[in-house]
Design a protein around this motif. Sequence first.
Motif, mmCIF file in Angstrom:
data_model
loop_
_atom_site.group_PDB
_atom_site.id
_atom_site.type_symbol
_atom_site.label_atom_id
_atom_site.label_comp_id
_atom_site.label_asym_id
_atom_site.label_seq_id
_atom_site.Cartn_x
_atom_site.Cartn_y
_atom_site.Cartn_z
ATOM 1 N N SER A 141 93.981 22.103 -20.229
ATOM 2 C CA SER A 141 93.678 20.684 -20.431
ATOM 3 C C SER A 141 94.087 19.868 -19.210
ATOM 4 O O SER A 141 93.508 18.810 -18.954
ATOM 5 C CB SER A 141 94.351 20.171 -21.697
ATOM 6 N N ALA A 142 95.085 20.348 -18.434
ATOM 7 C CA ALA A 142 95.419 19.664 -17.174
ATOM 8 C C ALA A 142 94.238 19.758 -16.209
ATOM 9 O O ALA A 142 93.881 18.777 -15.545
ATOM 10 C CB ALA A 142 96.666 20.281 -16.550
ATOM 11 N N VAL A 143 93.621 20.954 -16.147
ATOM 12 C CA VAL A 143 92.437 21.124 -15.300
ATOM 13 C C VAL A 143 91.322 20.197 -15.771
ATOM 14 O O VAL A 143 90.626 19.565 -14.964
ATOM 15 C CB VAL A 143 91.986 22.601 -15.320
ATOM 16 N N ARG A 153 85.395 17.462 -7.878
ATOM 17 C CA ARG A 153 86.524 18.236 -7.387
ATOM 18 C C ARG A 153 86.238 19.722 -7.546
ATOM 19 O O ARG A 153 85.677 20.164 -8.540
ATOM 20 C CB ARG A 153 87.752 17.855 -8.189
ATOM 21 N N ARG A 154 86.600 20.531 -6.556
ATOM 22 C CA ARG A 154 86.380 21.967 -6.644
ATOM 23 C C ARG A 154 87.714 22.695 -6.652
ATOM 24 O O ARG A 154 88.577 22.413 -5.831
ATOM 25 C CB ARG A 154 85.515 22.444 -5.474
ATOM 26 N N PHE A 155 87.851 23.633 -7.581
ATOM 27 C CA PHE A 155 89.055 24.460 -7.633
ATOM 28 C C PHE A 155 88.710 25.834 -7.095
ATOM 29 O O PHE A 155 87.543 26.238 -7.082
ATOM 30 C CB PHE A 155 89.556 24.583 -9.071
ATOM 31 N N SER A 156 89.725 26.556 -6.654
ATOM 32 C CA SER A 156 89.471 27.868 -6.053
ATOM 33 C C SER A 156 89.191 28.900 -7.156
ATOM 34 O O SER A 156 90.060 29.236 -7.948
ATOM 35 C CB SER A 156 90.683 28.285 -5.230
ATOM 36 N N HIS A 157 87.945 29.365 -7.214
ATOM 37 C CA HIS A 157 87.615 30.395 -8.190
ATOM 38 C C HIS A 157 88.367 31.680 -7.906
ATOM 39 O O HIS A 157 88.731 32.419 -8.817
ATOM 40 C CB HIS A 157 86.112 30.682 -8.164
ATOM 41 N N ARG A 158 88.604 31.927 -6.602
ATOM 42 C CA ARG A 158 89.290 33.167 -6.252
ATOM 43 C C ARG A 158 90.701 33.168 -6.816
ATOM 44 O O ARG A 158 91.134 34.150 -7.430
ATOM 45 C CB ARG A 158 89.305 33.324 -4.734
ATOM 46 N N LEU A 159 91.399 32.016 -6.659
ATOM 47 C CA LEU A 159 92.774 31.926 -7.171
ATOM 48 C C LEU A 159 92.792 32.150 -8.677
ATOM 49 O O LEU A 159 93.594 32.933 -9.204
ATOM 50 C CB LEU A 159 93.362 30.555 -6.827
ATOM 51 N N SER A 222 88.417 28.563 -16.049
ATOM 52 C CA SER A 222 87.191 29.025 -15.392
ATOM 53 C C SER A 222 85.966 28.648 -16.217
ATOM 54 O O SER A 222 84.919 28.311 -15.657
ATOM 55 C CB SER A 222 87.266 30.523 -15.111
ATOM 56 N N MET A 223 86.101 28.657 -17.571
ATOM 57 C CA MET A 223 84.980 28.183 -18.393
ATOM 58 C C MET A 223 84.691 26.715 -18.110
ATOM 59 O O MET A 223 83.537 26.315 -17.934
ATOM 60 C CB MET A 223 85.323 28.319 -19.876
ATOM 61 N N LEU A 224 85.761 25.895 -18.066
ATOM 62 C CA LEU A 224 85.573 24.461 -17.814
ATOM 63 C C LEU A 224 84.908 24.239 -16.467
ATOM 64 O O LEU A 224 83.990 23.413 -16.329
ATOM 65 C CB LEU A 224 86.924 23.749 -17.848
#
Lengths: 234, 120
Positions: A141-143, A153-159, A222-224
């Motif tokens: 929920s923070a994400v 905003r983009r988050f690192s999928h690799r991480l 990752s779903m979000l």
Amino acid sequence: MTNRLLTVAFLAGLAVIFIQLLSGYAPDTDLNLTASYYANQTAPDLGAQNIVTGIIVTYRGLDTLGEVTVLFLTAAIVALVLVHGRALEAERGPKPFPAGELLQTGSRLLAPMILLLGIYVFVNGHLTPGGGFQGGAIVASAVLLLLLTDPMRRFSHRLISRIESTAGLLFVAIGLLGLLFAGGFLDARFLPQGWFGALFSAGAIPLIYSLIGLKVGAEFSSMLLSLSETEDEK
Amino acid sequence: MSLVTLAMAGGFALILIGLYGALNNRNILRIIIAFTLANTGVHLVLVAVGYMPGRTAPILDAAVPVDQANALIIDPVPQALVLTAIVIGLGVTALMLAYALRLFASRHTLDISKFTELKW
């Protein structure tokens, strides 16, 4: 119109069954055999305060492994189904209207605290209500809050996938340690039970539940992200 | 009407409302929301089945000494089941939403009566 009538007739039939079930229902006065085994044996066997956690992580640990696998499959399928809709950086439409100052500042203040609360909930899963699944959902929920503030905003999928796969592998590895040093696969008793009610107690249960928390948090995030990064084709 | 029957009746009502919505709506998003309503109803009924009057949550703290646990706590098994069911329900919802997005991308509509390929 006939469709609606059929639906109402079907639901009325179902309602009759439900009313029958409800009118004859009387709550149990004693725990049944399985439940009373769990009530009596969780503390001496596992040293966990939260009996539900004892059931989920140890007595029914294999089910939980399966459940986490189902979640992983869901996250993978969501990413697979939506991957074609993902627009490239250059092809994106006009930027959305920026979020207000309140939301931006508020999310910067709140996101770390929400993360902390999520970690608290899954680390204390064997002592208090809560655990890996709940804590993982709070972490995600923070994400979600960060994505609401800035949809671009983009988050690192690799991480995220690293966290997810490492937690999954360690979960299975701990299960195998249980097979080697304790009663069976996912048996948490190969670590000492510790002081009943302390944070470091109940064998490997807090460890396993923290790994589940990380894994579930990563999967939900990752779903979000998959849902958020999908855009309409122009 | 006791608390248990009230919770259970609420759960059954939610199941019926959810099924009615899922069967009668045309919009896929509304169908998904209706399904999650029915899902919540099932959870409510399951938790209510495990409830026993006068007992407390299955957590062995100061209120529940270990040696009296058998007489003081409610059935922990439905709670563990519902925890699993909630998580799987969330996964199913996410999948449905992803497919809804794909369907919208392919046909630019969310009206389920426009998707007739599998109809017979």
